[in-house]
Scaffold this active site. Structure first.
Site, short mmCIF file in Angstrom:
data_model
loop_
_atom_site.label_atom_id
_atom_site.label_comp_id
_atom_site.label_asym_id
_atom_site.label_seq_id
_atom_site.Cartn_x
_atom_site.Cartn_y
_atom_site.Cartn_z
N HIS A 136 12.90 -42.92 26.40
CA HIS A 136 13.00 -41.68 27.19
C HIS A 136 12.12 -41.85 28.41
O HIS A 136 11.09 -42.55 28.35
CB HIS A 136 12.50 -40.53 26.30
CG HIS A 136 12.67 -39.16 26.88
ND1 HIS A 136 11.83 -38.65 27.83
CD2 HIS A 136 13.57 -38.19 26.62
CE1 HIS A 136 12.20 -37.42 28.13
NE2 HIS A 136 13.26 -37.11 27.42
N ASP A 213 6.53 -43.44 20.08
CA ASP A 213 7.06 -42.16 20.51
C ASP A 213 7.84 -41.57 19.34
O ASP A 213 8.94 -42.03 19.00
CB ASP A 213 7.97 -42.38 21.73
CG ASP A 213 8.59 -41.07 22.21
OD1 ASP A 213 8.45 -40.05 21.52
OD2 ASP A 213 9.25 -41.10 23.27
N GLN A 216 11.54 -37.90 18.52
CA GLN A 216 12.81 -37.70 17.81
C GLN A 216 12.74 -38.16 16.36
O GLN A 216 13.75 -38.12 15.66
CB GLN A 216 13.95 -38.45 18.53
CG GLN A 216 14.22 -37.96 19.94
CD GLN A 216 14.84 -36.56 20.00
OE1 GLN A 216 15.31 -36.02 19.00
NE2 GLN A 216 14.82 -35.95 21.17
N LYS A 239 10.41 -29.58 19.33
CA LYS A 239 11.57 -30.28 18.76
C LYS A 239 11.54 -30.26 17.23
O LYS A 239 12.43 -30.79 16.58
CB LYS A 239 11.59 -31.74 19.24
CG LYS A 239 11.89 -31.88 20.74
CD LYS A 239 12.04 -33.33 21.10
CE LYS A 239 11.94 -33.59 22.58
NZ LYS A 239 13.09 -33.11 23.35
N CYS A 379 17.60 -38.12 30.07
CA CYS A 379 16.28 -38.67 30.43
C CYS A 379 16.11 -40.09 29.89
O CYS A 379 15.01 -40.48 29.47
CB CYS A 379 15.14 -37.78 29.93
SG CYS A 379 15.16 -36.13 30.64
N1 PLP Z 1 10.48 -38.97 23.86
C1 PLP Z 1 11.71 -38.76 23.38
C2 PLP Z 1 12.37 -39.80 22.53
C3 PLP Z 1 12.36 -37.55 23.66
O1 PLP Z 1 13.59 -37.33 23.19
C4 PLP Z 1 11.70 -36.60 24.47
C5 PLP Z 1 12.37 -35.33 24.84
O2 PLP Z 1 13.56 -35.21 24.76
C6 PLP Z 1 10.42 -36.88 24.93
C7 PLP Z 1 9.83 -38.08 24.60
C8 PLP Z 1 9.66 -35.91 25.77
O3 PLP Z 1 9.40 -34.76 25.05
P1 PLP Z 1 8.77 -33.49 25.79
O4 PLP Z 1 9.69 -33.15 26.91
O5 PLP Z 1 8.69 -32.46 24.73
O6 PLP Z 1 7.44 -33.94 26.27
#
Ligand code: PLP
Length: 432
Positions: A136, A213, A216, A239, A379
């Site tokens: 992401h 990370d 998800q 999430k 993203c």
């Molecule tokens: N990492 C992953 C895999 C994501 O799917 C997302 C958001 O969709 C993020 C990071 C970023 O999350 P946030 O926007 O809550 O900081």
């Protein structure tokens, strides 16, 4: 096959699922990957905080301040237990994005820290940071920026045609110059669950830190930081059924303790003088300013809700639905799933394209039917570029998702094809 979770009972816990959309249609919410809906217990927990103990935690000696601090620290303990971590390894942030930036800025601040004990993990010229092509943007741009600030080089692991990490050059990409490997546990666009064991082992072999990370993964599967073996794990409350505005950085205590702060200000200090200041121990060192208190309390309620369902059952539930959806979607001529085609090492994020219909148009038709999905590059622009598509339509599942939601999605995709005339419409009398 019966679903592992009682969908009807769970839906009754989510007030928003009782509303209708687009002129009275049932809300089919298949966008939990972007943000999840909130059960009543989370909403109640935030309301409880404001109605009963609202005060700034860690400040003031009055009763409300004491109770607010106790509630805030109890929430930290709940999140620690959720991850199998001691509570002093839990740092509350705004979201995954801020957690990742916190680590990236701490590593570059380390190079110029006046305290020698904060320079241990400093990143500089000649060092390398490793990411993957499926990250992401939140787990890519902070590392690109870190490299620009420090003169380090960004390297990455590529992807295979079936949506998995290509680990064939792991030992060259992750090498003695690597300072940190940042990798997602579960792809938000492909659904792939990555085999982190080998990556973490290789990173540690060359003395690099590993940031996982979990944006998800933590909401959808049991994640125990001891079993994981990484140095950092990040995720977002919103999430995982929790409020917006709160996220988590878990870090191994000895690593956190060796890092300088990212943000400075109130509550993260040890001693402050006009000539200079010293900083508190973690986790306070990384929580400058009055924290997002009610959101933290709400996040703990979300963790409790998921724990009561059982994270293993949550994962099984999504796996059954994913298998069903993959089968149904791939049976539609012209539909291509971008990502692993089966449920092996795969979570409930399904991206697909429909021949002859732009993903935004698919999303529009689905929306007209009351079905909320996400369309675009999610993203993760390098991923859509890698697979040669402009964008995808993505459905994501969660604890309240049932077969009826998947059926609605599949019928909606067929409707999009009919609407745009890309396949012959089938009627009772045959094809017309
Ligand atoms: N990492 C992953 C895999 C994501 O799917 C997302 C958001 O969709 C993020 C990071 C970023 O999350 P946030 O926007 O809550 O900081």
């Amino acid at each position: 096959m019966p679903l592992p979770l009682d969908v009807e009972a769970i839906r009754a816990d989510f007030p928003i699922l009782t509303r209708t959309v687009r002129d009275g249609k049932r809300l089919v919410y298949l966008d939990s990957g972007a943000t999840s809906q909130k059960p009543r217990s989370v909403l109640d927990a935030e309301r409880w905080f404001y109605e009963n103990v609202n005060a700034a935690p860690h400040r003031g000696a009055h009763q409300l301040a004491e109770e607010a601090t106790a509630a805030y620290e109890a929430a930290r303990a709940t999140i620690g237990a959720f991850l199998g971590a001691p509570e002093n390894e839990i740092v509350f942030t705004r979201n995954s994005t801020e957690s990742i930036n916190l680590v990236a800025y701490a590593l570059s601040n380390a190079a110029t820290a006046k305290e020698p004990e904060f320079r241990r993990y400093a990143v500089g010229q000649g060092d390398e940071i490793v990411v993957t092509e499926m990250e992401h943007h939140a787990n890519l741009l902070p590392w690109q920026q870190l490299c620009e600030r420090t003169g380090a080089t960004l390297r990455w692991l590529g992807l295979t045609d079936d949506g998995r990490l290509d680990l064939s050059d792991l030992d060259t990409v992750v090498n003695e110059r690597t300072k940190l490997v940042a990798v997602t546990q579960q792809s938000n666009i492909l659904g792939t669950i990555n085999p982190l064991g080998g990556i973490i082992a290789r990173a540690h072999e060359v003395g690099a830190l590993v940031l996982v990370d979990g944006a998800q993964s933590v909401p959808h599967q049991k994640v125990d930081v001891t079993e994981l073996g990484a140095d950092f794990l990040v995720f977002s409350g919103h999430k995982m059924l929790g409020p917006t505005g709160v996220g988590v950085l878990w870090g191994r205590y000895d690593v956190l303790d060796a890092l300088p702060p990212f943000l400075t200000g109130g509550s993260m200090i040890e001693v402050v003088r006009m000539e200079g200041s010293t900083f508190a121990a973690p986790p306070q060192r990384f929580e400058a300013g009055v924290p997002m208190s009610a959101q933290v309390i709400g996040l703990a309620a979300a963790a409790d809700y998921l724990t009561a369902l059982g994270m293993d059952r949550v994962q099984q539930h999504e796996e059954v639905l994913t298998g069903y959806a993959l089968e149904q979607l791939q049976a539609i001529p012209g539909v291509t799933v971008i990502g692993p085609p089966d449920t092996v090492a795969r979570g409930g994020a399904i991206s697909f394209t429909v021949d002859g219909v732009h993903p935004h148009d698919v999303g529009q038709v689905l929306d007209d039917l009351g079905i909320a999905v996400r369309v675009g590059h999610h993203c993760a622009w390098p991923v859509v570029r890698r697979y040669g598509v402009p964008a995808t339509t993505r459905a994501t599942f969660y604890v309240h998702t049932g077969y009826d939601d998947v059926d609605a999605l599949v019928e909606g995709v067929r409707e999009a094809q009919r609407f745009f005339g890309v396949v012959p419409a089938v009627t009772e009398g045959g094809t017309n």
